[in-house]
Design a protein around this motif. Structure first.
Motif, PDB file in Angstrom:
ATOM      1  N   ASN A   4     -14.655  57.585  10.649  1.00  0.00           N
ATOM      2  CA  ASN A   4     -14.103  58.199  11.853  1.00  0.00           C
ATOM      3  C   ASN A   4     -14.463  57.338  13.048  1.00  0.00           C
ATOM      4  O   ASN A   4     -15.572  56.839  13.147  1.00  0.00           O
ATOM      5  N   CYS A   5     -13.521  57.207  13.972  1.00  0.00           N
ATOM      6  CA  CYS A   5     -13.741  56.390  15.165  1.00  0.00           C
ATOM      7  C   CYS A   5     -13.775  57.277  16.400  1.00  0.00           C
ATOM      8  O   CYS A   5     -12.950  58.167  16.566  1.00  0.00           O
ATOM      9  N   LYS A   6     -14.735  57.004  17.263  1.00  0.00           N
ATOM     10  CA  LYS A   6     -14.805  57.659  18.572  1.00  0.00           C
ATOM     11  C   LYS A   6     -14.918  56.555  19.619  1.00  0.00           C
ATOM     12  O   LYS A   6     -15.766  55.678  19.518  1.00  0.00           O
ATOM     13  N   THR A   7     -14.032  56.591  20.586  1.00  0.00           N
ATOM     14  CA  THR A   7     -14.069  55.623  21.676  1.00  0.00           C
ATOM     15  C   THR A   7     -14.698  56.283  22.895  1.00  0.00           C
ATOM     16  O   THR A   7     -14.342  57.411  23.241  1.00  0.00           O
ATOM     17  N   ASP A   8     -15.637  55.580  23.512  1.00  0.00           N
ATOM     18  CA  ASP A   8     -16.290  56.120  24.705  1.00  0.00           C
ATOM     19  C   ASP A   8     -15.257  56.455  25.773  1.00  0.00           C
ATOM     20  O   ASP A   8     -14.241  55.765  25.920  1.00  0.00           O
ATOM     21  N   ASP A   9     -15.532  57.500  26.525  1.00  0.00           N
ATOM     22  CA  ASP A   9     -14.638  57.914  27.607  1.00  0.00           C
ATOM     23  C   ASP A   9     -14.717  56.991  28.813  1.00  0.00           C
ATOM     24  O   ASP A   9     -13.765  56.855  29.568  1.00  0.00           O
ATOM     25  N   GLN A  10     -15.862  56.364  28.981  1.00  0.00           N
ATOM     26  CA  GLN A  10     -16.078  55.477  30.119  1.00  0.00           C
ATOM     27  C   GLN A  10     -16.397  54.067  29.622  1.00  0.00           C
ATOM     28  O   GLN A  10     -17.024  53.906  28.580  1.00  0.00           O
ATOM     29  N   PRO A  11     -15.988  53.045  30.363  1.00  0.00           N
ATOM     30  CA  PRO A  11     -16.328  51.679  29.959  1.00  0.00           C
ATOM     31  C   PRO A  11     -17.827  51.411  30.109  1.00  0.00           C
ATOM     32  O   PRO A  11     -18.515  52.067  30.883  1.00  0.00           O
ATOM     33  N   CYS A  12     -18.303  50.443  29.363  1.00  0.00           N
ATOM     34  CA  CYS A  12     -19.690  50.005  29.440  1.00  0.00           C
ATOM     35  C   CYS A  12     -19.971  49.512  30.867  1.00  0.00           C
ATOM     36  O   CYS A  12     -19.197  48.739  31.432  1.00  0.00           O
ATOM     37  N   ALA A  13     -21.098  49.960  31.413  1.00  0.00           N
ATOM     38  CA  ALA A  13     -21.443  49.590  32.788  1.00  0.00           C
ATOM     39  C   ALA A  13     -21.724  48.097  32.920  1.00  0.00           C
ATOM     40  O   ALA A  13     -21.483  47.498  33.967  1.00  0.00           O
ATOM     41  N   THR A  14     -22.204  47.464  31.860  1.00  0.00           N
ATOM     42  CA  THR A  14     -22.572  46.048  31.928  1.00  0.00           C
ATOM     43  C   THR A  14     -21.365  45.129  31.762  1.00  0.00           C
ATOM     44  O   THR A  14     -21.178  44.185  32.520  1.00  0.00           O
ATOM     45  N   TYR A  15     -20.519  45.416  30.729  1.00  0.00           N
ATOM     46  CA  TYR A  15     -19.437  44.495  30.391  1.00  0.00           C
ATOM     47  C   TYR A  15     -18.042  45.040  30.677  1.00  0.00           C
ATOM     48  O   TYR A  15     -17.067  44.303  30.625  1.00  0.00           O
ATOM     49  N   GLY A  16     -17.928  46.327  30.928  1.00  0.00           N
ATOM     50  CA  GLY A  16     -16.627  46.903  31.227  1.00  0.00           C
ATOM     51  C   GLY A  16     -15.772  47.218  30.015  1.00  0.00           C
ATOM     52  O   GLY A  16     -14.617  47.608  30.150  1.00  0.00           O
ATOM     53  N   ASP A  54     -16.169  51.406  20.709  1.00  0.00           N
ATOM     54  CA  ASP A  54     -15.737  52.197  19.558  1.00  0.00           C
ATOM     55  C   ASP A  54     -16.941  52.394  18.645  1.00  0.00           C
ATOM     56  O   ASP A  54     -17.622  51.422  18.298  1.00  0.00           O
ATOM     57  N   THR A  55     -17.192  53.627  18.253  1.00  0.00           N
ATOM     58  CA  THR A  55     -18.277  53.935  17.331  1.00  0.00           C
ATOM     59  C   THR A  55     -17.676  54.508  16.063  1.00  0.00           C
ATOM     60  O   THR A  55     -16.935  55.490  16.106  1.00  0.00           O
ATOM     61  N   TYR A  56     -17.959  53.849  14.930  1.00  0.00           N
ATOM     62  CA  TYR A  56     -17.443  54.281  13.642  1.00  0.00           C
ATOM     63  C   TYR A  56     -18.548  54.950  12.841  1.00  0.00           C
ATOM     64  O   TYR A  56     -19.665  54.439  12.784  1.00  0.00           O
ATOM     65  N   THR A  57     -18.230  56.059  12.222  1.00  0.00           N
ATOM     66  CA  THR A  57     -19.177  56.724  11.342  1.00  0.00           C
ATOM     67  C   THR A  57     -18.465  57.106  10.063  1.00  0.00           C
ATOM     68  O   THR A  57     -17.266  57.399  10.047  1.00  0.00           O
ATOM     69  N   TRP A  58     -19.225  57.110   8.982  1.00  0.00           N
ATOM     70  CA  TRP A  58     -18.676  57.498   7.683  1.00  0.00           C
ATOM     71  C   TRP A  58     -19.799  58.153   6.898  1.00  0.00           C
ATOM     72  O   TRP A  58     -20.792  57.505   6.582  1.00  0.00           O
ATOM     73  N   LYS A  59     -19.665  59.421   6.636  1.00  0.00           N
ATOM     74  CA  LYS A  59     -20.665  60.124   5.847  1.00  0.00           C
ATOM     75  C   LYS A  59     -20.344  59.872   4.371  1.00  0.00           C
ATOM     76  O   LYS A  59     -19.276  60.261   3.889  1.00  0.00           O
ATOM     77  N   VAL A  60     -21.268  59.234   3.664  1.00  0.00           N
ATOM     78  CA  VAL A  60     -21.049  58.909   2.255  1.00  0.00           C
ATOM     79  C   VAL A  60     -21.949  59.744   1.365  1.00  0.00           C
ATOM     80  O   VAL A  60     -22.937  60.263   1.783  1.00  0.00           O
TER      81      VAL A  60
END
Length: 71
Positions: free
Chosen positions: A49-61, A65-71
């Motif tokens: 599953n992918c979740k994209t942050d609602d706000q850009p990274c403060a350092t790089y803009g 995307d954070t991927y998780t998979w429960k196995v």
């Protein structure tokens, strides 16, 4: 588009689930740790599953995307 996968002289389509598992164990057993990390990344991106942050990274803009998979 069609493709074909042959493993040890046997067409991939006719491999049993058990044979597929054995092939994957052999493949993973031959990979270097850095390669295993890349394979794991591809699998998690594909099946997780992918979740994209609602706000850009403060350092790089970038949006992270954070991927998780429960196995």
């Amino acid at each position: 588009m069609a493709d074909s996968l042959t493993v040890d002289g046997k067409e991939g389509m006719v491999l049993t689930d058990g044979e597929r598992k054995k092939v994957l164990k052999r493949i993973f057993g031959r990979l270097e740790p850095k390669d295993l990390t890349e394979v794991m990344k591809v699998l998690i991106e594909r099946f997780g599953n992918c979740k994209t942050d609602d706000q850009p990274c403060a350092t790089y803009g970038d949006y992270v995307d954070t991927y998780t998979w429960k196995v």
